[in-house]
Write a protein that holds these residues in place. Structure first.
Motif, short mmCIF file in Angstrom:
data_model
loop_
_atom_site.label_atom_id
_atom_site.label_comp_id
_atom_site.label_asym_id
_atom_site.label_seq_id
_atom_site.Cartn_x
_atom_site.Cartn_y
_atom_site.Cartn_z
N VAL A 1 -19.95 20.03 5.71
CA VAL A 1 -20.73 20.12 6.94
C VAL A 1 -21.73 21.27 6.86
CG1 VAL A 1 -19.03 19.09 8.47
CG2 VAL A 1 -18.96 21.53 8.01
N VAL A 2 -22.80 21.14 7.64
CA VAL A 2 -23.80 22.20 7.68
C VAL A 2 -23.63 22.97 9.01
CG1 VAL A 2 -26.26 22.75 7.66
CG2 VAL A 2 -25.37 20.80 6.35
N GLY A 3 -23.48 24.25 8.91
CA GLY A 3 -23.29 25.06 10.11
C GLY A 3 -24.62 25.34 10.83
N ASP A 4 -24.56 25.34 12.15
CA ASP A 4 -25.77 25.61 12.95
C ASP A 4 -25.61 26.98 13.61
OD1 ASP A 4 -27.76 25.84 14.80
OD2 ASP A 4 -27.22 24.05 15.95
N PRO A 5 -26.31 27.97 13.15
CA PRO A 5 -26.09 29.34 13.68
C PRO A 5 -26.41 29.45 15.17
CG PRO A 5 -27.98 29.29 12.18
CD PRO A 5 -27.31 27.96 12.07
N VAL A 6 -27.36 28.64 15.67
CA VAL A 6 -27.71 28.74 17.08
C VAL A 6 -26.56 28.29 17.96
CG1 VAL A 6 -29.28 27.96 18.88
CG2 VAL A 6 -30.15 28.48 16.57
N ARG A 7 -26.02 27.11 17.60
CA ARG A 7 -24.86 26.63 18.38
C ARG A 7 -23.68 27.58 18.17
NH1 ARG A 7 -20.51 23.16 17.60
NH2 ARG A 7 -19.75 22.39 19.61
#
Lengths: 605, 428
Positions: free
Chosen positions: B299-305
């Motif tokens: 999975v790719v992490g979303d730093p904003v979320r």
């Protein structure tokens, strides 16, 4: 023959008839209560008739009863007038009971804790029927008691009644005097308002001066229960006030009274031969019996005194309750209670240890030791010139010292602080800033200046225009706006951005404000040396619908000062401080208050 | 001379004494019957004084964030002088009117329908009456001055109100919704929104005492701190009461106007976006550290979320509020988050038990198995142990991505003990 197996009231009825039996029953009860006097005896006494039976029943309460055993059964005729006693001893005793009773009433609604003590005071005033009256009576009674006990002592000194054999009566009286002082003083703290906190802080800090430092610090710590007066200190003062000091007072009241019984009342000095004490050898024709004459007279006196107190408390006096105690804010003009002002005055003379501790201790010791030091036999005024001079010297120096103890004497306050205090100080010591009682409707929002009132009639408009000129868009205007914003937290007002201009006070709409501005102007003019070229302004803004904010502004040109006083040149003029370009340096000071429509300052003060 | 001042005769003494005692009783009685009025007046006066003291405190302590006029300052503090805080419902009267019109209409329609039923079996005379009444009803329902016109007028007024409120809504006043029956539902009260059951006064007082512990996470510039001496702050209890009285004095009761809503500069911010999403949309991440680390590659992490989840502005995929930021801020209640990554890389990885750990593995373990290692200086057992069941793999990836934004090292390389961060390559 009894109808019951033991003699009973019913037998009496059978024997004597109902009316007579009931009368005799009641008569017996009355006789037990009075410890010796039946209904007929009381009636005769109150009518001023001679007792009809022997032995004299009016002496029996003195020998058989508890309360009257500490009163003499007869007085010398010369002792029953106003002179020489002025009834001061009796009234002192009465106030012990008066204060106990009103105090117990207040105790019901009081908890000695900084969190709620002040709230309790508010509850007593707002939610307890007769609460305010009881508090006023207790407080005014306390002041009256201090006054009367002091006068009693002065009277005793004047008539030389402390002389042999009554030295110890005087000694126990001095204990009672100081117990009274301390009782009143310890009560000061209990409301936990600003007046309480600071009066007691001043008082307690005198204790701290006791040498050596370790003793002073320990005593101070013991009294305050910590470095500052807090929960522990309040509890300690409360316990001193309701338990410890009253216990001392009651015990020594007993001792004092017993000595009076033993030695009798000393006669007026001129009625006795020098060196004689005839108080216990009253000739029969000079005797005035306690019952009924002295007793009715004493009851009349407490009636009159109580009535005066009630009248004062209903119409003329309300015990002060200031803002909640705040150790961070020292009010201007803080003083000790009036009966300790002489110590505060003495403290202004110099060394704290010498004047705060040694001096009062020496005074106390002189009081205690006086009857043993002054062993001249004569009580006649003519023979006691030295003692009377000492007495008057004491009284006048105490008066002077007390005056010196007030805030007016020898306390250097800057002119601006004096004026702010004059204008807007919180209600305290039954006084308050003059702007507070201005009716809410007469505080129209606007910016008003004293310059208007400095100017001659007809020149007012131009004076205001000149001030507007000097303020808007100028350095001074920016300085004022900045000061308002950062120090007075009134950023709503901005001289550069708004159209607020100084305007004349609307005389018709706000005559009271105009009057206050006039007084303000006089005050500023009075300080024209320190506030060089100074002017004042009042800025009124609406804060909430029923709340106005009032900023009091002082602007003056800086001058050279030394120890807070202006430096004068040889012509008596002040020396202004100028910037490099020759323009004056301005000083600005701001104070502010909020006034609510319902605060009704004019009502209670 | 003074002897004469004594009231010599016993009758006079008794007379004076009795007069005095009767006088005292009369005076006390007179005071007693006026006590009610006096106490009321004192109470009024005391409350006024309390407001004055409160105004002073507000000017000195609160105006920097809440504004001089209490209308809030953008991104600093919400308005207190606001119809929203005092729960004024602008639509109350219009809703009443609409409800009344609807009820009248329903009543008339019911009457008409009943008449029509009756019509079938009625005689001619009665039919005539019924016709007349029906026409009357029709006229009331649809006529020129009838209910329809009345309703249209009220609706116009309502829409007008909605329109004029729009600028406030844009600023954060809760969006009202128009129901099928034409009435307006809106969360017009701050207390209702927060589901606060106490009074507004207790709400204000409580906020002053405790502050808003996590408000820094959703207010950019300021945090509502505690003001009470109970918590080490400067104000005494009576001062908090005065402040509360001052704030309560802004209440206008029913007299709030639209202008008041429009004058507000800042409405309260809502900390959690997507309130009500309580449904899990992904399986929990579980407690198997190695498995999680392996799956994280997928999975790719979303730093904003990740930041939003971290700071309670969004729920996890399992519908939980994780609220990491509540403790892990500035290292007060829990280890700080911003230097975590590099800190592990540079120092923590030197410990023998972390041999072969990547930063990622260390963090995953710290989150799902909270007791595995306690950072020196913090107590054991403080961090809840149930995060494995409250977050999904995606949530984990997002949080790690957020934490990594503070870092300068690569997450996927195990640190080499001899050469720490200086050699590390920044992530692209």
């Amino acid at each position: 023959m009894s109808i019951l197996p033991f003699p009973s009231f019913l037998d009496d009825i059978k024997e004597k008839g109902f009316k007579r039996a009931v009368f005799e029953g009641v008569d017996d009860i009355v006789k037990s209560i009075t410890a010796g006097m039946n209904i007929q005896d009381i009636r005769e006494a109150l009518r001023g008739e001679a007792p009809s039976r022997r032995p004299n029943p009016r002496l029996q309460p003195h020998s058989d009863g508890f309360w009257l055993h500490m009163r003499p059964s007869f007085f010398h005729k010369d002792m029953t007038g106003v002179y020489p006693t002025f009834r001061l001893g009796w009234l002192s005793t009465y106030f012990v009971f008066f204060e106990t009773i009103t105090g117990m009433f207040l105790m019901v609604w009081y908890t000695p804790s900084p969190q709620i003590a002040y709230g309790n005071m508010v509850a007593i005033l707002s939610n307890v029927p007769l609460g305010q009256l009881m508090r006023d009576l207790h407080r005014l009674g306390a002041e009256a008691m201090v006054l009367i006990v002091t006068l009693h002592m002065i009277r005793t000194f004047m008539t030389g009644s402390y002389k042999k054999p009554r030295q110890f009566t005087w000694f126990s009286g001095v204990i009672l005097l100081f117990a009274t002082f301390f009782l009143s003083f310890s009560g000061y703290l209990l409301p936990w308002d600003q007046l309480a906190l600071w009066a007691v802080t001043i008082g307690a800090s005198m204790v701290e001066a006791s040498p050596p430092p370790i003793v002073g610090e320990t005593l101070n710590l013991l009294l305050r229960g910590g470095p500052d007066i807090g929960a522990n200190g309040l509890l300690r003062f409360y316990l001193l006030h309701v338990l410890a000091v009253p216990a001392i007072l009651f015990i020594f009241t007993g001792v004092h009274y017993y000595k009076v019984i033993i030695h009798g009342h000393s006669l007026p000095p001129q009625k006795e031969n020098i060196g004689e004490d005839t108080a216990k050898r009253v000739p029969l024709d000079k005797r005035v019996y306690f019952i009924p004459d002295v007793l009715t007279s004493e009851i009349m006196w407490i009636g009159v005194t109580s009535f005066i107190l009630v009248v004062l408390c209903v119409w003329f006096y309300h015990a002060p309750l200031e803002a909640h105690a705040d150790p961070q804010v020292t009010p201007l003009g803080t003083t000790a209670p009036w009966y300790f002002l002489w110590i505060q005055g003495a403290l202004k003379l110099g060394d704290k240890v010498l004047w705060g501790i040694i001096f009062p201790t020496v005074v106390l010791l002189i009081f205690f030791a006086w009857p043993y030091l002054d062993n001249t036999p004569s009580r006649r005024y003519a023979d006691r010139r030295f003692a009377l001079i000492v007495c008057f010297a004491f009284m006048s120096s105490f008066t002077v010292l007390s005056y010196m103890g007030t805030a007016e004497y020898g306390v250097n306050t800057t002119a601006d602080q004096e004026i702010f205090y004059y204008m807007a100080h919180e209600p305290a010591h039954n006084r308050m800033g003059i702007i507070l009682p201005v009716p809410f409707e007469q505080l129209p929002a606007g910016f008003y200046t004293t310059r208007e009132f400095t100017a001659e009639e007809g020149m007012k408009e131009s004076a205001i225009a000149a001030l507007n000129e000097a303020l808007y868009g100028t350095e001074l205007g920016k300085q004022l706006a900045e000061k308002l914003k950062t120090e007075a937290h009134n950023p709503a007002f901005n001289l550069d951005a708004t159209n607020i201009r100084v305007r004349p006070v609307p005389q018709a709409e706000a005559p009271r404000l105009a009057y206050v501005m006039e007084l303000f102007e006089k005050q500023v003019a009075k300080e024209d040396k320190e506030l060089y070229n100074g002017w004042g302004a009042v800025l009124i803004t609406d804060n909430q619908d029923n709340l106005k904010r009032i900023d009091i502004i002082l602007v003056w040109e800086a001058i050279e000062l030394e120890n807070g006083q202006p430096v004068l040149d040889e012509n008596g003029n002040v020396k202004p401080i100028l910037k490099d370009d020759g323009t004056p340096v301005y000083n600005i000071a701001i104070d502010h208050v909020f006034i609510h429509r319902d605060a009704a300052y004019f009502m209670n003060y | 001379m003074l002897q004469r001042l004594l009231i010599d005769r016993i009758e006079n003494r008794i007379l004076v004494g009795i007069t005095m005692f009767v006088g005292i009783m009369i005076l006390i009685g007179w005071v007693a019957i006026n006590e009610g009025e006096r106490m009321r007046s004192f109470t009024n006066q005391f409350e006024a004084r309390s407001i004055e003291f409160g105004a002073e405190l507000f000017a000195a302590n609160c105006t920097t964030c809440h504004g001089v006029d209490g209308r809030g300052i953008g991104n600093f503090g919400p308005a207190l002088n606001s119809p929203y805080l005092f729960g004024h419902n602008y639509f109350a009267s219009i809703n009443n009117q609409i409800t009344a019109i609807n009820a009248r209409e329903a009543q008339l329609i019911a009457e008409r329908d009943a008449l029509m039923q009756e019509f079938v079996n009625a005689n001619d005379a009665r039919r005539e009456q019924i016709r007349a009444r029906r026409d009357e009803i029709e006229a009331i329902l649809t006529g020129e001055d009838g209910l329809a016109a009345e309703r249209a007028a009220v609706f116009a007024e309502r829409d007008n109100l909605l329109n004029s409120l729009q600028p406030a809504i844009d600023l954060g006043y809760p969006q009202p919704t128009v129901n099928e029956d034409g009435t307006v539902t809106s969360v017009y009260s701050r207390l209702a929104f927060l589901e606060w059951n106490g009074s507004l006064e207790s709400f204000i007082y409580t906020t002053l005492v405790h502050g808003r512990p996590t408000s820094k996470t959703y207010w950019e510039n300021a945090q509502m701190v505690s003001w009470s001496q109970q918590t080490g702050a400067p104000l005494r209890d009576d001062q908090l009461r005065n402040l509360t009285a001052y704030i309560m004095n802004w209440d206008k009761g029913n007299a709030w106007t639209i202008e008041d809503a429009l004058a507000v500069r800042q409405y309260p911010l809502v900390p959690v976006a997507g309130g009500g999403e309580m449904v899990a949309s992904a399986p929990p991440v579980g407690t198997d550290v190695d498995a999680i680390v392996a799956q994280l590659d997928t999975v790719v992490g979303d730093p904003v979320r990740g930041e939003q989840i971290y700071n309670n502005q969004q729920r996890s995929q399992l519908g939980a509020r994780l609220g990491c930021g509540g403790c892990h801020l500035n290292g007060v209640a829990g280890p700080a988050h911003n230097a975590k990554w590099d800190h592990f890389f540079n120092e923590r990885s030197q410990l023998p038990q972390f041999a072969g750990y990547t930063v990622q593995k260390y963090l995953v373990e710290s989150i799902v198995n909270t007791g595995a290692y306690i950072v020196p200086g913090y107590a054991a057992g403080q961090m809840p142990g149930d995060f494995a069941n409250r977050m999904s793999l995606q949530d984990m990836a997002d949080i790690l991505a957020y934490l990594h934004t503070f870092s300068t090292v690569d997450p996927y390389v195990p640190p080499t003990p001899a050469e720490p961060s200086a050699e590390a390559t920044p992530e692209a």
